[in-house]
Write an enzyme that holds these catalytic residues in place. Structure first.
Site, PDB file in Angstrom:
ATOM      1  N   CYS A  66       0.830  -1.203   0.000  1.00  0.00           N
ATOM      2  CA  CYS A  66       0.000   0.000   0.000  1.00  0.00           C
ATOM      3  C   CYS A  66       0.868   1.260   0.000  1.00  0.00           C
ATOM      4  O   CYS A  66       1.363   1.677   1.063  1.00  0.00           O
ATOM      5  CB  CYS A  66      -0.927   0.000   1.216  1.00  0.00           C
ATOM      6  SG  CYS A  66      -1.897   1.504   1.408  1.00  0.00           S
TER       7      CYS A  66
ATOM      8  N   CYS B 293      -0.349   3.938   2.458  1.00  0.00           N
ATOM      9  CA  CYS B 293      -0.063   3.701   3.877  1.00  0.00           C
ATOM     10  C   CYS B 293       1.415   3.875   4.205  1.00  0.00           C
ATOM     11  O   CYS B 293       1.767   4.476   5.218  1.00  0.00           O
ATOM     12  CB  CYS B 293      -0.481   2.280   4.257  1.00  0.00           C
ATOM     13  SG  CYS B 293      -2.104   1.772   3.705  1.00  0.00           S
ATOM     14  N   ASP B 294       2.271   3.329   3.362  1.00  0.00           N
ATOM     15  CA  ASP B 294       3.682   3.199   3.715  1.00  0.00           C
ATOM     16  C   ASP B 294       4.635   4.025   2.860  1.00  0.00           C
ATOM     17  O   ASP B 294       5.814   4.158   3.202  1.00  0.00           O
ATOM     18  CB  ASP B 294       4.083   1.719   3.620  1.00  0.00           C
ATOM     19  CG  ASP B 294       3.215   0.838   4.513  1.00  0.00           C
ATOM     20  OD1 ASP B 294       3.108   1.137   5.708  1.00  0.00           O
ATOM     21  OD2 ASP B 294       2.627  -0.139   4.000  1.00  0.00           O
TER      22      ASP B 294
END
Length: 337
Positions: free
Chosen positions: A135, A138-139
């Site tokens: 992701c 997200c990261d």
């Protein structure tokens, strides 16, 4: 302990599940929604969404939070915390196990979505969250100023490469098995081309990652085909974007039929499965010729909920051991709201 039965239990908390809950509550049905381990499904992780009608730029997480709020706070859907581990029953008498509790329902909608496909390389689990990710939203911010790689040749991979470049990665290498990225949407291909020209993204065509290197944490990947004489690519992270597999095992355990891809086989007009009283919607279903978007998931959830409402109306007199009383016909709306 078995709880008071719901008219409908929805398994899955993504776009399809929340849309189904919204429509089912508008039909005055009692609804329980088992969100599972990941709030909002893939949509919540998608970052900026530019193709949801009426919202030129939507943040995926915010869009899912608004859908959940509408279903729960405004319409009264009951959220069941935890993940469904077992489903049993038949013919409008179903039992779903979540943790130590068991919930009864007259109908079910599986909206369990998909899970990321993995490369299947050694130590994959050890590298996850330690340089191996799925992701970018997200990261990706963690790797600003650092080199990263994206594996895949479809739309998700192209979008991931673009996004990571925009997040400030010092270098983004897109590793594609094919000799093109024609499966990506034209607008995303155009954006990729612009970043390649600007030196922000490099594409390695007809290549593969065959091993993760370092620690963990990850320090690079081993390429199948050397590039400029080197088969090692030093990167701080690799993001896998090679597609997904449907989360259909729970439905299969109930006798629900799936297609050759493992997607739940549904009737397109109603989202009904081969098991009476059981429906499916969203990415886990084989509807819409494989076209999987937030907008199609929402539409399928609404259709499934409407089918449940009509189903319960037709079977208003049905009761079984887990249901104390049959559904009174007067309890259902006379017309579709």
């Amino acid at each position: 302990m078995t709880q008071q039965p719901y008219d409908l239990l929805i398994i899955g908390g993504g776009a399809a599940g929340y849309a189904a809950a919204i429509y089912a509550r508008r039909y005055n049905l009692s609804v329980g929604l088992i969100e599972g381990p990941t709030f909002g499904g893939y949509t919540a992780l998608a970052g900026v969404i530019e193709n949801y009608p009426g919202v030129p730029q939507a943040d995926g997480f915010e869009l899912m939070r608004n859908m959940r709020q509408q279903a729960v706070e405004e319409l009264g859907t009951e959220i069941i915390e935890g993940e469904a581990s077992a489903v049993t029953g038949a013919r409008h008498c179903f039992s779903v196990t979540v943790g130590d509790a068991t919930y009864a329902a007259k109908t079910l909608i599986f909206a369990t979505g998909m899970e990321h496909r993995k490369l299947g390389l050694p130590q994959e689990e050890e590298y996850e969250r330690r340089g191996l990710h799925y992701c970018p939203t997200c990261d990706g911010p963690v790797y600003a100023g650092k080199p990263v790689a994206v594996v895949g040749g479809g739309d998700s991979a192209v979008k991931s490469a673009n996004q990571l470049a925009d997040m400030g990665a010092s270098r983004v290498v897109l590793i594609a098995r094919e000799d093109n990225v024609d499966r990506a949407e034209p607008i995303n291909r155009d954006r990729l081309d612009a970043r390649v020209r600007a030196g922000k993204v490099t594409v390695f065509y007809e290549n593969e990652v065959i091993a993760y290197l370092g620690g963990p944490p990850l320090s690079g990947v081993h390429l199948k085909q050397p590039v400029d004489g080197e088969d090692r690519l030093d990167v701080a992270a690799v993001f896998i974007a090679i597609g997904s597999v449907p989360r259909s095992a729970l439905a299969v355990s109930l006798g629900v039929r799936t297609d050759e891809h493992g997607e739940i086989d549904v009737e397109a007009e109603t989202m009904a499965t081969n098991v009476e009283g059981v429906y499916a919607a969203g990415d886990v279903a084989d509807a819409a010729w494989g076209f999987k978007q937030t907008v199609t998931s929402v539409a399928q959830g609404a259709i499934a909920a409407t089918s449940v409402y009509r189903d319960l109306g037709e079977h208003a007199a049905i009761a079984c051991a887990m249901h104390a009383v049959a559904i009174p016909a007067a309890a259902l709306p006379a017309v579709l709201p």
